[in-house]
Motif scaffolding. Structure first.
Motif, PDB file in Angstrom:
ATOM      1  N   ARG A   1       0.542  -0.029  -3.330  1.00  9.57           N
ATOM      2  CA  ARG A   1      -0.218   1.199  -3.050  1.00  9.57           C
ATOM      3  C   ARG A   1      -0.040   1.687  -1.616  1.00  9.57           C
ATOM      4  NH1 ARG A   1      -5.651   1.208  -3.206  1.00  9.57           N
ATOM      5  NH2 ARG A   1      -5.867  -0.965  -2.552  1.00  9.57           N
TER       6      ARG A   1
ATOM      7  N   ARG B   1      -2.529   9.378   4.993  1.00  8.42           N
ATOM      8  CA  ARG B   1      -1.550   8.737   5.850  1.00  8.42           C
ATOM      9  C   ARG B   1      -2.144   8.567   7.237  1.00  8.42           C
ATOM     10  NH1 ARG B   1       4.444  10.664   7.882  1.00  8.42           N
ATOM     11  NH2 ARG B   1       3.163  12.066   9.183  1.00  8.42           N
TER      12      ARG B   1
ATOM     13  N   GLN C   1       0.929   4.724   4.893  1.00  6.30           N
ATOM     14  CA  GLN C   1       0.755   5.627   3.757  1.00  6.30           C
ATOM     15  C   GLN C   1      -0.088   4.913   2.714  1.00  6.30           C
ATOM     16  OE1 GLN C   1       1.812   8.906   3.256  1.00  6.30           O
ATOM     17  NE2 GLN C   1       0.540   8.766   1.421  1.00  6.30           N
TER      18      GLN C   1
ATOM     19  N   LYS D   1      -0.753  -4.193  -2.098  1.00  6.70           N
ATOM     20  CA  LYS D   1       0.658  -4.177  -2.495  1.00  6.70           C
ATOM     21  C   LYS D   1       0.885  -3.149  -3.596  1.00  6.70           C
ATOM     22  CE  LYS D   1       2.073  -8.889  -1.330  1.00  6.70           C
ATOM     23  NZ  LYS D   1       2.399 -10.234  -1.860  1.00  6.70           N
TER      24      LYS D   1
ATOM     25  N   ALA E   1      -1.396  -4.677   6.459  1.00  5.40           N
ATOM     26  CA  ALA E   1       0.067  -4.600   6.434  1.00  5.40           C
ATOM     27  C   ALA E   1       0.602  -4.872   7.826  1.00  5.40           C
ATOM     28  CB  ALA E   1       0.532  -3.225   5.952  1.00  5.40           C
TER      29      ALA E   1
ATOM     30  N   TYR F   1       2.308  -7.379   3.302  1.00  7.85           N
ATOM     31  CA  TYR F   1       1.155  -6.657   2.772  1.00  7.85           C
ATOM     32  C   TYR F   1       0.124  -7.637   2.227  1.00  7.85           C
ATOM     33  CZ  TYR F   1       4.108  -2.493   2.905  1.00  7.85           C
ATOM     34  OH  TYR F   1       4.917  -1.456   3.310  1.00  7.85           O
TER      35      TYR F   1
ATOM     36  N   THR G   1       2.082   1.633   2.163  1.00  8.48           N
ATOM     37  CA  THR G   1       3.397   1.434   2.764  1.00  8.48           C
ATOM     38  C   THR G   1       3.297   1.580   4.275  1.00  8.48           C
ATOM     39  OG1 THR G   1       4.484   2.354   0.804  1.00  8.48           O
ATOM     40  CG2 THR G   1       5.787   2.191   2.816  1.00  8.48           C
TER      41      THR G   1
ATOM     42  N   THR H   1       8.456  -6.388   6.225  1.00  4.75           N
ATOM     43  CA  THR H   1       7.075  -5.940   6.029  1.00  4.75           C
ATOM     44  C   THR H   1       6.269  -7.007   5.286  1.00  4.75           C
ATOM     45  OG1 THR H   1       7.697  -4.811   3.982  1.00  4.75           O
ATOM     46  CG2 THR H   1       7.679  -3.498   5.998  1.00  4.75           C
TER      47      THR H   1
ATOM     48  N   SER I   1       5.281   1.879   7.896  1.00  9.40           N
ATOM     49  CA  SER I   1       6.576   2.322   8.396  1.00  9.40           C
ATOM     50  C   SER I   1       6.410   2.775   9.842  1.00  9.40           C
ATOM     51  CB  SER I   1       7.124   3.467   7.551  1.00  9.40           C
ATOM     52  OG  SER I   1       6.276   4.598   7.635  1.00  9.40           O
TER      53      SER I   1
END
Length: 125
Positions: A65, A18, A80, A63, A48, A58, A67, A56, A69
């Motif tokens: 896999r 992360r 992440q 995509k 992203a 990507y 994320t 959002t 935020s």
């Protein structure tokens, strides 16, 4: 605008990391935050992006896999990354700017004027 990334490292294929990016110094409401990466000998590519309304975007390669935020209370953007593969090896950068028009530009590096220093991610097979 000041951006500082952290969280890079070395993992084996299939692992997770992360990334974090502390963002400060902006006051505009329609801000776009993005993650980019640059592998050796390759162009920097958009990974992203997150718009102020929560939308959002990507890259196809991540995509499902990765994320993106953010935690507004901590002024921190996250990426992440799960199911990492050797081809994900790169220096990862966070970026910020006013939301571009059209929105489809959010994964283009020329849509951003503010960049972090980068953090290395290395995935071994």
């Amino acid at each position: 605008v000041h951006l500082v990334e952290s969280g890079g490292g070395a993992v084996q294929a299939g692992g997770s990391l992360r990334l974090s990016c502390i963002v400060s110094g902006y006051s505009y409401s329609s801000v776009c935050l993005g993650w980019f990466r640059q592998a050796p000998g390759k162009e920097r590519e958009g990974v992203a992006a997150l718009l102020s309304d929560g939308t959002t975007y990507y890259a196809d390669s991540v995509k499902g896999r990765f994320t993106i935020s953010k935690d507004n209370a901590k002024n921190t953007l996250y990426l992440q990354m799960n199911s990492l593969q050797p081809e994900d090896t790169a220096v990862y950068f966070c970026a910020a700017d006013i939301e571009p028009r059209p929105r489809s530009m959010v994964l283009r590096q020329d849509a951003y004027n503010y960049w972090g220093q980068g953090t290395q991610v290395t995935v071994s097979s």
